[in-house]
Design a protein around this motif. Sequence first.
Motif, PDB file in Angstrom:
ATOM      1  N   ASP A  87      40.159  30.601  41.255  1.00 48.53           N
ATOM      2  CA  ASP A  87      39.383  31.807  40.964  1.00 48.53           C
ATOM      3  C   ASP A  87      39.723  32.218  39.527  1.00 48.53           C
ATOM      4  O   ASP A  87      40.871  32.570  39.235  1.00 48.53           O
ATOM      5  CB  ASP A  87      39.755  32.918  41.941  1.00 48.53           C
ATOM      6  N   PRO A  88      38.751  32.173  38.602  1.00 50.43           N
ATOM      7  CA  PRO A  88      39.084  32.442  37.192  1.00 50.43           C
ATOM      8  C   PRO A  88      39.302  33.912  36.871  1.00 50.43           C
ATOM      9  O   PRO A  88      39.749  34.247  35.776  1.00 50.43           O
ATOM     10  CB  PRO A  88      37.846  31.920  36.450  1.00 50.43           C
ATOM     11  N   ASN A  89      39.002  34.811  37.812  1.00 53.37           N
ATOM     12  CA  ASN A  89      39.027  36.244  37.558  1.00 53.37           C
ATOM     13  C   ASN A  89      40.383  36.841  37.926  1.00 53.37           C
ATOM     14  O   ASN A  89      40.711  36.978  39.105  1.00 53.37           O
ATOM     15  CB  ASN A  89      37.919  36.921  38.375  1.00 53.37           C
ATOM     16  N   GLN A  90      41.185  37.181  36.930  1.00 54.85           N
ATOM     17  CA  GLN A  90      42.478  37.832  37.182  1.00 54.85           C
ATOM     18  C   GLN A  90      42.340  39.317  36.857  1.00 54.85           C
ATOM     19  O   GLN A  90      42.499  39.751  35.720  1.00 54.85           O
ATOM     20  CB  GLN A  90      43.594  37.207  36.343  1.00 54.85           C
ATOM     21  N   ALA A  91      41.993  40.097  37.886  1.00 59.58           N
ATOM     22  CA  ALA A  91      41.859  41.538  37.710  1.00 59.58           C
ATOM     23  C   ALA A  91      43.232  42.188  37.687  1.00 59.58           C
ATOM     24  O   ALA A  91      44.224  41.608  38.140  1.00 59.58           O
ATOM     25  CB  ALA A  91      41.012  42.116  38.838  1.00 59.58           C
ATOM     26  N   CYS A  92      43.287  43.428  37.179  1.00 60.14           N
ATOM     27  CA  CYS A  92      44.587  44.098  37.038  1.00 60.14           C
ATOM     28  C   CYS A  92      45.164  44.472  38.401  1.00 60.14           C
ATOM     29  O   CYS A  92      46.368  44.514  38.573  1.00 60.14           O
ATOM     30  CB  CYS A  92      44.450  45.324  36.143  1.00 60.14           C
ATOM     31  N   GLY A  93      44.288  44.781  39.384  1.00 54.06           N
ATOM     32  CA  GLY A  93      44.750  45.085  40.729  1.00 54.06           C
ATOM     33  C   GLY A  93      45.145  46.521  40.983  1.00 54.06           C
ATOM     34  O   GLY A  93      45.409  46.891  42.135  1.00 54.06           O
ATOM     35  N   HIS A  94      45.170  47.357  39.937  1.00 53.51           N
ATOM     36  CA  HIS A  94      45.648  48.725  40.157  1.00 53.51           C
ATOM     37  C   HIS A  94      44.738  49.803  39.580  1.00 53.51           C
ATOM     38  O   HIS A  94      44.999  50.994  39.767  1.00 53.51           O
ATOM     39  CB  HIS A  94      47.054  48.901  39.583  1.00 53.51           C
ATOM     40  N   CYS A  95      43.672  49.439  38.895  1.00 55.11           N
ATOM     41  CA  CYS A  95      42.758  50.459  38.379  1.00 55.11           C
ATOM     42  C   CYS A  95      41.885  50.969  39.530  1.00 55.11           C
ATOM     43  O   CYS A  95      41.871  50.408  40.630  1.00 55.11           O
ATOM     44  CB  CYS A  95      41.883  49.907  37.255  1.00 55.11           C
ATOM     45  N   GLU A  96      41.127  52.022  39.293  1.00 54.61           N
ATOM     46  CA  GLU A  96      40.313  52.609  40.363  1.00 54.61           C
ATOM     47  C   GLU A  96      39.253  51.642  40.869  1.00 54.61           C
ATOM     48  O   GLU A  96      38.875  51.675  42.049  1.00 54.61           O
ATOM     49  CB  GLU A  96      39.652  53.904  39.888  1.00 54.61           C
ATOM     50  N   HIS A  97      38.784  50.752  40.005  1.00 51.13           N
ATOM     51  CA  HIS A  97      37.746  49.806  40.413  1.00 51.13           C
ATOM     52  C   HIS A  97      38.333  48.722  41.317  1.00 51.13           C
ATOM     53  O   HIS A  97      37.720  48.362  42.328  1.00 51.13           O
ATOM     54  CB  HIS A  97      37.090  49.195  39.178  1.00 51.13           C
ATOM     55  N   CYS A  98      39.505  48.224  40.958  1.00 55.99           N
ATOM     56  CA  CYS A  98      40.175  47.249  41.819  1.00 55.99           C
ATOM     57  C   CYS A  98      40.532  47.862  43.164  1.00 55.99           C
ATOM     58  O   CYS A  98      40.327  47.248  44.216  1.00 55.99           O
ATOM     59  CB  CYS A  98      41.430  46.707  41.135  1.00 55.99           C
ATOM     60  N   GLU A  99      41.059  49.084  43.127  1.00 51.17           N
ATOM     61  CA  GLU A  99      41.463  49.729  44.371  1.00 51.17           C
ATOM     62  C   GLU A  99      40.273  50.069  45.252  1.00 51.17           C
ATOM     63  O   GLU A  99      40.408  50.199  46.468  1.00 51.17           O
ATOM     64  CB  GLU A  99      42.280  50.984  44.063  1.00 51.17           C
ATOM     65  N   ALA A 100      39.085  50.188  44.635  1.00 56.00           N
ATOM     66  CA  ALA A 100      37.869  50.456  45.403  1.00 56.00           C
ATOM     67  C   ALA A 100      37.246  49.174  45.935  1.00 56.00           C
ATOM     68  O   ALA A 100      36.192  49.224  46.572  1.00 56.00           O
ATOM     69  CB  ALA A 100      36.865  51.217  44.548  1.00 56.00           C
ATOM     70  N   GLY A 101      37.889  48.031  45.676  1.00 55.55           N
ATOM     71  CA  GLY A 101      37.373  46.764  46.169  1.00 55.55           C
ATOM     72  C   GLY A 101      36.407  46.071  45.253  1.00 55.55           C
ATOM     73  O   GLY A 101      35.611  45.229  45.693  1.00 55.55           O
ATOM     74  N   HIS A 102      36.468  46.390  43.939  1.00 56.98           N
ATOM     75  CA  HIS A 102      35.551  45.784  42.981  1.00 56.98           C
ATOM     76  C   HIS A 102      36.325  45.086  41.852  1.00 56.98           C
ATOM     77  O   HIS A 102      36.222  45.457  40.683  1.00 56.98           O
ATOM     78  CB  HIS A 102      34.620  46.835  42.380  1.00 56.98           C
ATOM     79  N   PRO A 103      37.114  44.050  42.175  1.00 55.81           N
ATOM     80  CA  PRO A 103      37.865  43.371  41.114  1.00 55.81           C
ATOM     81  C   PRO A 103      36.957  42.695  40.089  1.00 55.81           C
ATOM     82  O   PRO A 103      37.368  42.469  38.959  1.00 55.81           O
ATOM     83  CB  PRO A 103      38.691  42.329  41.892  1.00 55.81           C
ATOM     84  N   ASN A 104      35.719  42.406  40.475  1.00 54.46           N
ATOM     85  CA  ASN A 104      34.767  41.803  39.537  1.00 54.46           C
ATOM     86  C   ASN A 104      34.350  42.763  38.436  1.00 54.46           C
ATOM     87  O   ASN A 104      33.807  42.339  37.406  1.00 54.46           O
ATOM     88  CB  ASN A 104      33.518  41.328  40.291  1.00 54.46           C
ATOM     89  N   LEU A 105      34.608  44.055  38.617  1.00 58.58           N
ATOM     90  CA  LEU A 105      34.228  45.055  37.617  1.00 58.58           C
ATOM     91  C   LEU A 105      35.429  45.602  36.854  1.00 58.58           C
ATOM     92  O   LEU A 105      35.276  46.539  36.060  1.00 58.58           O
ATOM     93  CB  LEU A 105      33.491  46.212  38.297  1.00 58.58           C
ATOM     94  N   CYS A 106      36.610  45.021  37.074  1.00 59.35           N
ATOM     95  CA  CYS A 106      37.828  45.498  36.413  1.00 59.35           C
ATOM     96  C   CYS A 106      37.693  45.412  34.900  1.00 59.35           C
ATOM     97  O   CYS A 106      37.436  44.333  34.356  1.00 59.35           O
ATOM     98  CB  CYS A 106      39.025  44.665  36.880  1.00 59.35           C
ATOM     99  N   PRO A 107      37.870  46.526  34.189  1.00 58.66           N
ATOM    100  CA  PRO A 107      37.755  46.482  32.725  1.00 58.66           C
ATOM    101  C   PRO A 107      38.922  45.807  32.037  1.00 58.66           C
ATOM    102  O   PRO A 107      38.846  45.485  30.852  1.00 58.66           O
ATOM    103  CB  PRO A 107      37.666  47.967  32.334  1.00 58.66           C
TER     104      PRO A 107
END
Length: 349
Positions: A87-107
């Motif tokens: 999976d090439p997408n390494q999201a931060c895991g702790h922003c509001e978008h990741c916590e809302a279940g949207h790691p694809n939108l992590c800035p």
Amino acid sequence: MSRAVFLHAAGDARVAPFNLREGAPGETLLDVAAVGLCGSDLHYYKDGGIGSAVITEPFVPGHEFSGWLTEDLPELGLARGALVAVDPNQACGHCEHCEAGHPNLCPEVVFIGAPPHDGAMTERIWVPTSQIVAVPQEFTPTDAVMLEPLGVAIHAVDLAKPRLLERVALIGCGPIGLLILQVLKAVGAGEVLACDPQPHRRELALKLGASKAGASVEDIAAWTQGEGLPLVIEATNAPEGFRDAVRAARIGGRVVLVGIPDGDTYVLPASEARRRGLSIKFSRRMGHVYPRAIELVALGKVDVEAVVSHRFALEEGPDAFRRHAANEPGMVKSLIYPPQQSERRGQGG
């Protein structure tokens, strides 16, 4: 020394020596098995960037890839030599978008193969161990590579929420569009009316489940007596893709936009969308969909091999970019293979 395909600027792809960096804690080294040439890779090649992701110095593209482990990974139950996806997408895991279940939108995402982060169009690559995806033993390198674009298709269909036997318009029959088509059929959508300007892609769409496939959105209008369809999914690289999706939609319909337009700009007469009262969703990358992607391939519900039209050696990578950018007839999806994997390509990869 390894070699890699580098993108230097728009229209400038070269193969050159590549100095593999040192691995970091929590990373695993893979021998690259195969790597897909994605539509976003083509945007870097044609436009020099996508939005804020701009080529400022040469980088190695390639985010759709599979590889063989160079060491045991007991924590994942995998032994050295096992074929894996990433999976090439390494999201931060702790922003509001990741916590809302949207790691694809992590800035704050770090995305393998998007500048300035080198990708897999090379021979070996270090990847975060947490992003390695185990695949069934019978999977080929092609199967494992195609899980990433299939994941994009699954995410798009998740957003679309097709109703049972609902008729759908599909605008664009490139690799993502053809995978979306198969996922639509797998989840119980009804008749799919597709359009694409290239005859070979229309023919492939018909083979993979489209009821009809025309050259333009005017065909969809004719097939529906000008009424349009309740659900439209767009998967083109054309600035006119948004416009065509709107024109294919009926009053009160839903549109999901998946494609990235050339030049990063849409062409759209606003009144046509407004007067239809359409609901519009934009799709970006994917969420946690790899288990479903693996199951769809393993059960034979999606034929990823059918979407692959060409295979190139690493040294031929610049030619692959050139031919796709020129929309050469017959091109659909290309995979690129490092030199050391040439002897394995006959094993279904």
